[in-house]
Design a protein around this motif. Structure first.
Motif, PDB file in Angstrom:
ATOM      1  N   ASP A  14      -8.428  -5.576   1.526  1.00 17.84           N
ATOM      2  CA  ASP A  14      -9.532  -5.417   0.592  1.00 17.84           C
ATOM      3  C   ASP A  14     -10.800  -5.237   1.422  1.00 17.84           C
ATOM      4  O   ASP A  14     -11.169  -6.120   2.199  1.00 17.84           O
ATOM      5  CB  ASP A  14      -9.631  -6.659  -0.295  1.00 17.84           C
ATOM      6  N   LEU A  15     -11.448  -4.097   1.284  1.00 21.35           N
ATOM      7  CA  LEU A  15     -12.624  -3.788   2.089  1.00 21.35           C
ATOM      8  C   LEU A  15     -13.937  -4.121   1.386  1.00 21.35           C
ATOM      9  O   LEU A  15     -14.990  -3.634   1.787  1.00 21.35           O
ATOM     10  CB  LEU A  15     -12.596  -2.310   2.489  1.00 21.35           C
ATOM     11  N   GLY A  19     -19.186  -4.355   1.656  1.00 23.64           N
ATOM     12  CA  GLY A  19     -20.247  -4.179   0.677  1.00 23.64           C
ATOM     13  C   GLY A  19     -19.919  -3.227  -0.452  1.00 23.64           C
ATOM     14  O   GLY A  19     -20.788  -2.902  -1.257  1.00 23.64           O
ATOM     15  N   ILE A  20     -18.678  -2.762  -0.529  1.00 23.84           N
ATOM     16  CA  ILE A  20     -18.276  -1.854  -1.614  1.00 23.84           C
ATOM     17  C   ILE A  20     -17.133  -2.508  -2.374  1.00 23.84           C
ATOM     18  O   ILE A  20     -15.976  -2.425  -1.971  1.00 23.84           O
ATOM     19  CB  ILE A  20     -17.847  -0.477  -1.073  1.00 23.84           C
ATOM     20  N   GLU A  21     -17.465  -3.185  -3.473  1.00 26.28           N
ATOM     21  CA  GLU A  21     -16.447  -3.832  -4.290  1.00 26.28           C
ATOM     22  C   GLU A  21     -15.484  -2.781  -4.835  1.00 26.28           C
ATOM     23  O   GLU A  21     -15.896  -1.736  -5.325  1.00 26.28           O
ATOM     24  CB  GLU A  21     -17.100  -4.585  -5.450  1.00 26.28           C
ATOM     25  N   TYR A  25      -7.701  -0.401   1.557  1.00 24.95           N
ATOM     26  CA  TYR A  25      -6.964   0.451   2.492  1.00 24.95           C
ATOM     27  C   TYR A  25      -5.522  -0.046   2.567  1.00 24.95           C
ATOM     28  O   TYR A  25      -5.279  -1.248   2.667  1.00 24.95           O
ATOM     29  CB  TYR A  25      -7.594   0.407   3.884  1.00 24.95           C
ATOM     30  N   ASP A  26      -4.573   0.889   2.494  1.00 27.27           N
ATOM     31  CA  ASP A  26      -3.145   0.558   2.573  1.00 27.27           C
ATOM     32  C   ASP A  26      -2.508   1.419   3.657  1.00 27.27           C
ATOM     33  O   ASP A  26      -2.831   2.603   3.793  1.00 27.27           O
ATOM     34  CB  ASP A  26      -2.432   0.877   1.252  1.00 27.27           C
ATOM     35  N   GLN A  51      -3.623   5.151   3.095  1.00 26.78           N
ATOM     36  CA  GLN A  51      -4.335   5.511   1.870  1.00 26.78           C
ATOM     37  C   GLN A  51      -5.608   4.697   1.755  1.00 26.78           C
ATOM     38  O   GLN A  51      -5.606   3.493   2.008  1.00 26.78           O
ATOM     39  CB  GLN A  51      -3.425   5.223   0.687  1.00 26.78           C
ATOM     40  N   ILE A  52      -6.675   5.346   1.363  1.00 23.79           N
ATOM     41  CA  ILE A  52      -7.917   4.660   1.022  1.00 23.79           C
ATOM     42  C   ILE A  52      -8.115   4.842  -0.477  1.00 23.79           C
ATOM     43  O   ILE A  52      -7.864   5.923  -1.009  1.00 23.79           O
ATOM     44  CB  ILE A  52      -9.125   5.180   1.839  1.00 23.79           C
ATOM     45  N   GLN A  53      -8.496   3.756  -1.149  1.00 21.39           N
ATOM     46  CA  GLN A  53      -8.570   3.789  -2.607  1.00 21.39           C
ATOM     47  C   GLN A  53      -9.804   3.029  -3.087  1.00 21.39           C
ATOM     48  O   GLN A  53     -10.154   1.994  -2.534  1.00 21.39           O
ATOM     49  CB  GLN A  53      -7.313   3.136  -3.157  1.00 21.39           C
TER      50      GLN A  53
END
Length: 100
Positions: A14-15, A19-21, A25-26, A51-53
């Motif tokens: 969980d990134l 600062g971006i709720e 990244y998987d 994957q970035i989501q």
């Protein structure tokens, strides 16, 4: 594939700490063997993907997920009539609908 056995190693992070709720990244590695085809009964394949989501946390489009995935799939020559393998980039959009 037919009679395929597979295992997977995956990691998700969980990134939101950046600062971006809603940003995630998987990454995963999947290995399959014992694939039965007309040429063999022991074909194998392996895939790596990352994957970035982003999931919109509030507002009109709340829970809309947008992602981009890059995958690399390799298939043994004795299983190539089942799947050809290759590289791909996918753009994925998901939105949950409540019907009932």
């Amino acid at each position: 594939g037919e009679d395929e056995r597979s295992w997977q190693a995956a990691y998700s992070v969980d990134l939101a700490g950046l600062g971006i709720e809603g940003l995630r990244y998987d990454v995963a590695y999947v290995r399959g063997d014992n694939i039965k085809t007309s040429a063999s009964s022991n074909g194998h394949e392996h895939e790596f993907f990352n994957q970035i989501q982003y999931k919109i946390p509030s507002g009109f489009a709340k829970n809309l997920q947008i992602g981009i995935r890059y995958s690399v799939l390799r298939v043994s020559s004795d299983a190539s009539d089942y799947n050809a393998g290759g590289n791909e980039i996918r753009v994925i959009a998901q939105y949950p609908l409540s019907i009932f």
